[in-house]
Design an enzyme around this catalytic site. Structure first.
Site, PDB file in Angstrom:
ATOM      1  N   ASP A 110       0.851  -1.188   0.000  1.00 43.87           N
ATOM      2  CA  ASP A 110       0.000   0.000   0.000  1.00 43.87           C
ATOM      3  C   ASP A 110       0.891   1.244   0.000  1.00 43.87           C
ATOM      4  O   ASP A 110       1.689   1.452   0.926  1.00 43.87           O
ATOM      5  CB  ASP A 110      -0.899  -0.024   1.242  1.00 43.87           C
ATOM      6  CG  ASP A 110      -1.799   1.197   1.307  1.00 43.87           C
ATOM      7  OD1 ASP A 110      -2.512   1.445   0.332  1.00 43.87           O
ATOM      8  OD2 ASP A 110      -1.766   1.909   2.324  1.00 43.87           O
ATOM      9  N   THR A 117      -3.216   5.373  -3.955  1.00 41.36           N
ATOM     10  CA  THR A 117      -2.113   6.052  -3.253  1.00 41.36           C
ATOM     11  C   THR A 117      -0.780   5.848  -3.976  1.00 41.36           C
ATOM     12  O   THR A 117       0.063   6.731  -3.981  1.00 41.36           O
ATOM     13  CB  THR A 117      -1.996   5.535  -1.811  1.00 41.36           C
ATOM     14  OG1 THR A 117      -1.912   4.119  -1.821  1.00 41.36           O
ATOM     15  CG2 THR A 117      -3.184   5.953  -0.980  1.00 41.36           C
ATOM     16  N   THR A 118      -0.601   4.667  -4.587  1.00 39.72           N
ATOM     17  CA  THR A 118       0.633   4.418  -5.346  1.00 39.72           C
ATOM     18  C   THR A 118       0.563   5.131  -6.699  1.00 39.72           C
ATOM     19  O   THR A 118       1.523   5.783  -7.120  1.00 39.72           O
ATOM     20  CB  THR A 118       0.844   2.906  -5.554  1.00 39.72           C
ATOM     21  OG1 THR A 118       0.772   2.257  -4.293  1.00 39.72           O
ATOM     22  CG2 THR A 118       2.183   2.619  -6.186  1.00 39.72           C
ATOM     23  N   ASP A 158      -9.189  -0.263   2.240  1.00 38.07           N
ATOM     24  CA  ASP A 158      -9.097   0.452   0.948  1.00 38.07           C
ATOM     25  C   ASP A 158     -10.336   0.177   0.100  1.00 38.07           C
ATOM     26  O   ASP A 158     -10.928   1.096  -0.468  1.00 38.07           O
ATOM     27  CB  ASP A 158      -7.842   0.015   0.175  1.00 38.07           C
ATOM     28  CG  ASP A 158      -6.574   0.661   0.719  1.00 38.07           C
ATOM     29  OD1 ASP A 158      -6.687   1.448   1.681  1.00 38.07           O
ATOM     30  OD2 ASP A 158      -5.477   0.367   0.202  1.00 38.07           O
TER      31      ASP A 158
END
Length: 528
Positions: free
Chosen positions: A65, A98-99, A391
């Site tokens: 994550d 998020t990445t 998530d």
């Protein structure tokens, strides 16, 4: 770099500044290094990172994550900190991507560096990026579909989004089971925007496939000795109060007594004070008392005699959630029973999960409340499973609010890149070069997804580009087959809101870093 005497002597000793090209290079290098750090975790075949704490215990977590990785590392470069912040914002705002947001911002800066090296002014690049971003957003909006009017289609969309989100996580092997759990939990909320009603419990043992959704609330606590093990039509008082025999709570206080009789009198006074406190609690007409703090033997005995179930040491997160789902309020004083709001539920009973006894509250006041119980081989696995499921729940919650969905698998990036390329062809001047660079950065996302899966990225991206020359194409990279495929047929869909947030946040972050032409580091504060 100019140390403290430079710059006309305006800086204090040990302060430093970097200017012009040096400052810009330091910013770009730092931001791209952060992007390269998380780049390998992108996509369904992304790799994990082991994060080892340097604190006491050397705690280890295994995750892919982006936000968790970037939160855990210490970053000294100021531009790298900007990317860490946008990753945290993405996590707080929509829960996923998020990445992607960090990798895309890194690619935008990589392209911008080439343009600036060609002596194109940063403000020209920023202007081109802004126009490209707006065109890309409009193209994305036009291709989004909305099935919120059709309940069956909407549930299917949610399932596809949950499965796509979980594909890049540790839960990918059982993504259908966990996607079902997540969708059922979110649909129970009936449009409520808070995830507080969904409680996740981790129990080591068993396999991932044994995880389940329970309609009700489960508290990881045991019932006190000699008390009822089952309670119907429970009236619950949720409290945060000291239930040890009331000691003198002033730090460093002492009581001197000149005989054992006086000591016995003090102890008796303490017991009477506790007895009175318990009597006040019993007057509320409750049959279940749940306390945040410890309950000692004497009050426990009084509650058992009164037929009240007493549960001690419920952790604060658990007790707040319990107060929410039972409709009660956390209380600390008990002199006025009329002003205290009690919680209610139909049944409290002990259940077994694996080797552990837990408390199950069914028929709670907040009907949409539910508990997801995660099973797994180790605590590291369960921690990562909880992050992955959280998530998925966040993305589904956002999709319930904004129900537009788009195809996944690199398809939206190709759609946006095509729209930006068309704009670049119509735009005169150097801004068109910035727009072309923006579209290259967009195409690098499907290329990275392919590289991480061990596929030939150049071949697949060029095939995708040809497919998207046809208007309305839904083609993307099917990583499992290692080829280009129709994303709707593959069931690979993403939330429009997540993808839009990635686009806007990454562009803004890249713009902020490009504007830098000087870095001033303050002198460290002198100690002693």
């Amino acid at each position: 770099m100019m140390p403290g005497g430079g710059g006309g002597g305006i800086f204090k000793d040990n302060a430093s500044e970097e200017r012009g090209e040096t400052a810009r290079l330091a910013s770009f290098v730092g931001a791209m290094a952060i992007a390269d750090l998380v780049k390998t975790t992108l996509g369904p075949k992304g790799m994990d990172k082991i994060l080892q704490s340097m604190g006491r215990g050397n705690a280890v977590s295994v995750t892919n994550d982006g936000a968790t990785i970037l939160k855990s590392i210490y970053v000294d470069n100021p531009a790298a900190k900007v990317l860490v912040e946008i990753s945290k914002t993405q996590d707080a705002e929509v829960g996923d991507g998020t990445t992607s947001v960090v990798v895309f911002a890194g690619e935008l800066l990589r392209q911008a560096e080439m343009l600036i090296n060609m002596k194109i002014h940063p403000m020209t690049v920023i202007q081109g990026y802004r126009e490209a971003c707006e065109v890309a957003r409009v193209a994305l909006q036009e291709r989004a579909t909305n099935n919120s009017n059709n309940a069956a289609r909407f549930r299917q969309d949610l399932m596809h989004i949950a499965q796509t989100t979980l594909s890049s996580k540790i839960l990918t092997q059982d993504k259908e089971l966990f996607a079902n759990l997540a969708v059922d939990a979110i649909l129970r909320l009936k449009g409520n925007t808070s995830l507080e009603a969904i409680h996740i419990i981790k129990k080591a043992g068993g396999t991932m496939k044994e995880s389940f959704l329970d309609e009700g609330f489960i508290l990881d606590k045991k019932i006190g000795v000699g008390q009822p093990k089952r309670m119907e039509n429970a009236k619950i008082l949720v409290a945060n109060t000291a239930m040890d025999t009331d000691k003198v709570k002033i730090y460093g206080a002492r009581v001197k007594a000149d005989s054992l009789l006086k000591v016995a009198e003090i102890e008796q006074a303490e017991r009477e004070k506790m007895r009175q406190k318990c009597a006040n609690i019993v007057k509320h007409g409750i049959n279940c008392f749940i306390n945040r703090q410890l309950i000692y033997n004497f009050p426990e005995e009084i509650f058992a005699d009164a037929g009240i179930m007493a549960i001690e040491h419920a952790d604060f997160d658990g007790i707040e959630r319990l107060a929410l789902v039972t409709g009660g309020e956390i209380t600390s004083t008990f002199d006025n029973p009329g002003s205290v709001k009690l919680g209610t539920c139909d049944l409290i009973e002990e259940i077994m999960i694996g080797e552990d006894r837990l408390l199950h509250f069914s028929g709670v006041a907040l009907g949409e409340a539910c508990t997801i119980v995660l099973r797994g081989a180790s605590s590291h696995l369960l921690d990562e499973a909880e992050r992955s499921l959280h998530d998925a729940l966040c993305v589904l919650q956002q999709t319930v609010q904004d129900s537009r969905v788009i195809p996944g698998g690199g398809c939206p990036e190709m759609i946006m890149a095509k729209a930006v390329d068309e704009l670049a062809q119509r735009t005169p001047g150097k801004r068109s070069l910035a727009m072309e660079s923006f579209s290259k950065a967009l195409r690098s996302i499907p290329a990275i997804i392919s590289d991480n899966a061990g596929l030939d990225s150049a071949e697949l991206v060029s095939q995708l580009r040809a497919c998207h020359a046809v208007p309305g194409s839904r083609m993307g990279i099917d990583v499992l087959r290692g080829a280009v495929g129709d994303m709707e047929e593959c069931g690979i869909q993403e939330s429009f809101k997540v993808k839009q947030q990635v686009l806007l946040s990454a562009t803004e972050a890249a713009e902020m870093v490009m504007r830098v032409d000087e870095i001033v580091k303050c002198a460290p504060r002198q100690r002693g």
